[in-house]
Write a protein that holds these residues in place. Structure first.
Motif, PDB file in Angstrom:
ATOM      1  N   UNK A 217     -36.964 -15.673 -19.417  1.00 54.43           N
ATOM      2  CA  UNK A 217     -36.176 -16.480 -20.362  1.00 54.43           C
ATOM      3  C   UNK A 217     -34.803 -15.831 -20.591  1.00 54.43           C
ATOM      4  N   UNK A 218     -34.817 -14.505 -20.772  1.00 52.57           N
ATOM      5  CA  UNK A 218     -33.543 -13.813 -21.013  1.00 52.57           C
ATOM      6  C   UNK A 218     -32.636 -13.864 -19.779  1.00 52.57           C
ATOM      7  N   UNK A 219     -33.265 -13.840 -18.603  1.00 57.07           N
ATOM      8  CA  UNK A 219     -32.466 -13.948 -17.372  1.00 57.07           C
ATOM      9  C   UNK A 219     -31.775 -15.316 -17.319  1.00 57.07           C
ATOM     10  N   UNK A 220     -32.498 -16.351 -17.711  1.00 57.20           N
ATOM     11  CA  UNK A 220     -31.892 -17.699 -17.713  1.00 57.20           C
ATOM     12  C   UNK A 220     -30.758 -17.746 -18.743  1.00 57.20           C
ATOM     13  N   UNK A 221     -31.034 -17.177 -19.939  1.00 55.74           N
ATOM     14  CA  UNK A 221     -30.017 -17.194 -21.005  1.00 55.74           C
ATOM     15  C   UNK A 221     -28.737 -16.493 -20.552  1.00 55.74           C
ATOM     16  N   UNK A 222     -28.912 -15.409 -19.784  1.00 56.74           N
ATOM     17  CA  UNK A 222     -27.722 -14.664 -19.348  1.00 56.74           C
ATOM     18  C   UNK A 222     -27.282 -15.059 -17.941  1.00 56.74           C
ATOM     19  N   UNK A 223     -27.823 -16.165 -17.448  1.00 57.85           N
ATOM     20  CA  UNK A 223     -27.473 -16.724 -16.130  1.00 57.85           C
ATOM     21  C   UNK A 223     -27.626 -15.692 -15.018  1.00 57.85           C
ATOM     22  N   UNK A 224     -28.740 -14.973 -15.061  1.00 61.72           N
ATOM     23  CA  UNK A 224     -28.949 -13.904 -14.090  1.00 61.72           C
ATOM     24  C   UNK A 224     -29.949 -14.346 -13.021  1.00 61.72           C
ATOM     25  N   UNK A 225     -29.445 -14.431 -11.795  1.00 63.93           N
ATOM     26  CA  UNK A 225     -30.291 -14.769 -10.659  1.00 63.93           C
ATOM     27  C   UNK A 225     -29.870 -13.911  -9.479  1.00 63.93           C
ATOM     28  N   UNK A 226     -30.791 -13.446  -8.628  1.00 59.86           N
ATOM     29  CA  UNK A 226     -32.232 -13.674  -8.631  1.00 59.86           C
ATOM     30  C   UNK A 226     -32.913 -13.099  -9.878  1.00 59.86           C
TER      31      UNK A 226
ATOM     32  N   UNK B  24     -27.552 -22.203  -7.056  1.00 60.50           N
ATOM     33  CA  UNK B  24     -27.539 -23.106  -8.209  1.00 60.50           C
ATOM     34  C   UNK B  24     -26.964 -22.355  -9.412  1.00 60.50           C
ATOM     35  N   UNK B  25     -26.438 -23.121 -10.352  1.00 59.01           N
ATOM     36  CA  UNK B  25     -25.915 -22.502 -11.581  1.00 59.01           C
ATOM     37  C   UNK B  25     -26.895 -22.752 -12.718  1.00 59.01           C
TER      38      UNK B  25
END
Lengths: 316, 152
Positions: A217-226, B24-25
């Protein structure tokens, strides 16, 4: 010192000679594509099978017909490899080997692979003019998949609640945590995680709620990918009840939970993700062999490489 | 041998095709965190093209798990509504896009008609008031009538 024309000529000759020496024996090792007998071919409207035959059959059927240059090494090696991979993935000549639900899923996957430009392969299209699927042909395929039974599936059965399950003890609590055959366990605490998406999977008549643990969830919040190792997501799946007069669809019976957990070393063969599925209120682990997850990753690898091989995450 | 040659040729063709993986963003703006409440059920609104998630505190969740009880004092609800969008990467699934609205309800007293409840409505970024007939009592009824989705 300047090269004389005769020296340059001798060099060209020797290169050609080396190529011939390498090329000729290679032909003896060249693979031959064999077309096994068909068991049961896909049954679909003529306008649909026309597109499949035109764009997919060379690699995804037992009616492969490599062109002359595809029979000559080294190209023949690539052609044989593509046909072998293609047939293993889906084979329109042995369509009956897939259960009906899988047949439908494969057809939706075909539409998505074409829509995303993943299929037919670019290398194939370059050498086979007319094999690329046109926008109007894609529209025909989309129209067709929307007529399949799963598209209109409604859960009309009486809703079964855990307490009414005869097979479970009255003081039902998970006495032991179910574990998938590949070692991925069920995470009972997912109900306390945060929700990242809510979906209507209308291709198969189900609705889903997707939970993520704090790491993900925190990765999504901080736009962190992979996504970092330790990321976990759980997807709870229900059937869809009949739509009411206001257009509202409510969840029907519980079907399964699907899990993805990130461990880039442990699950290196599946892009760092461990997969599991637990069916029914009894949470029966899905899969007969530990490599059942190859089916999962094949689709994720093909269609979701840009979101770290994960569907269902909120993206633009 | 066959594999080595095949993989070499595949790699050469892939490199030759010059296609780059498009990332993707992530869109954290589609997330909505409801604190101190648990999920009750999700809902699909096909007429409005929305998708919804109803949350509640323990009192509300207990009421939603009971097929007879509807109104319980002390029940707190949050109903989050998103616009549906096609799931990126998969034609065949719709998911939550931009937040359309957030409704809150706190039931304080039952047994009276109408029973007492504090209802709140907050439009989201993609809310449109056009052609939307808004009926407060109807929205309260809608929230308290939802049954909990079954989970093992």
């Amino acid at each position: 010192m300047k090269k004389t024309p005769s020296t340059a000529f001798r060099r060209v000759l020797s290169i050609v000679g080396v190529l011939i020496v390498a090329f000729v024996p290679l032909q003896f090792a060249s693979p031959v594509v064999v077309n096994p007998p068909l068991t049961k071919e896909i049954s679909a409207p003529e306008e649909v099978t026309r597109i499949l035959k035109q764009s997919c059959y060379d690699c995804h059927s037992n009616a492969s017909n490599p062109r002359w240059y595809g029979r000559i090494a080294p190209v023949s090696f690539l052609v044989a490899h593509n046909i072998s991979e293609g047939r293993a993935r889906l084979n329109f000549s042995e369509w009956d080997k897939n259960p009906p639900v899988v047949q439908e899923l494969l057809l939706w996957e075909i539409v998505n692979a074409i829509e995303q430009g993943k299929m037919p392969l670019n290398s194939y299209c370059m050498l086979h003019s007319g094999s690329r699927v046109s926008a109007s042909d894609l529209a025909i395929l989309k129209k067709y998949v929307n007529t399949l039974p799963g598209r209109h599936k409604v859960d009309t059965a009486r809703i079964i609640r855990p307490a009414t399950l005869a097979s479970r003890p009255a003081n039902e609590k998970l006495s032991r945590i179910p574990v998938s055959i590949n070692g991925v366990p069920y995470y009972p605490d997912y109900k306390n995680w945060k929700i990242i998406s809510i979906t209507d999977k209308y291709d198969g008549g189900s609705m889903r709620v997707v939970y993520a643990n704090d790491i993900m969830y925190n990765a999504i919040k901080s736009k962190k990918m992979p996504f970092p190792d330790g990321s976990k997501m759980v997807k709870a799946v229900w059937g869809k009840q009949q739509q009411d007069s206001d257009g509202i669809v409510r969840p029907g019976n519980f079907q399964n939970v699907q899990i993805m957990v990130k461990d880039s070393r442990k699950y290196a063969a599946t892009e760092g993700w461990g997969f599991a599925k637990f069916d029914g209120l009894g949470l029966k682990p899905y899969g007969k062999t530990a490599i059942f997850d190859r089916t999962c990753i094949n689709c994720h690898r093909l269609l979701a490489p840009g979101s770290d091989f994960v569907f269902n995450v909120p993206t633009k | 041998m066959l594999k080595i040659i095949s993989y070499t040729l595949s790699a050469a063709l892939l490199l030759g095709s010059c296609r780059q993986k498009k990332n993707a963003e992530l869109a954290p703006e589609y997330l909505y965190e409801v604190k101190d409440q648990k999920p009750i059920c999700s809902l699909i609104d096909n007429k409005k093209g929305n998708i919804l998630m109803l949350y509640g505190n323990n009192v509300a969740l207990q009421a939603a798990n009971d097929s007879l009880v509807k109104q319980v004092p002390g029940a707190h609800y949050t109903l989050v509504t998103w616009k549906q969008k096609q799931m990126p990467g998969w034609y065949g699934t719709n998911m939550n896009g931009g937040i359309y609205s957030v409704e809150t309800l706190q039931v304080s007293q039952v047994g009276t008609q109408p029973f007492r409840a504090d209802y709140g409505f907050k439009p989201g970024e993609v809310y449109s008031s056009l052609n939307t007939k808004f009926d407060r009592d109807q929205r309260i009824r809608f929230i308290i009538e939802q049954r909990a989705a079954i989970l093992p």
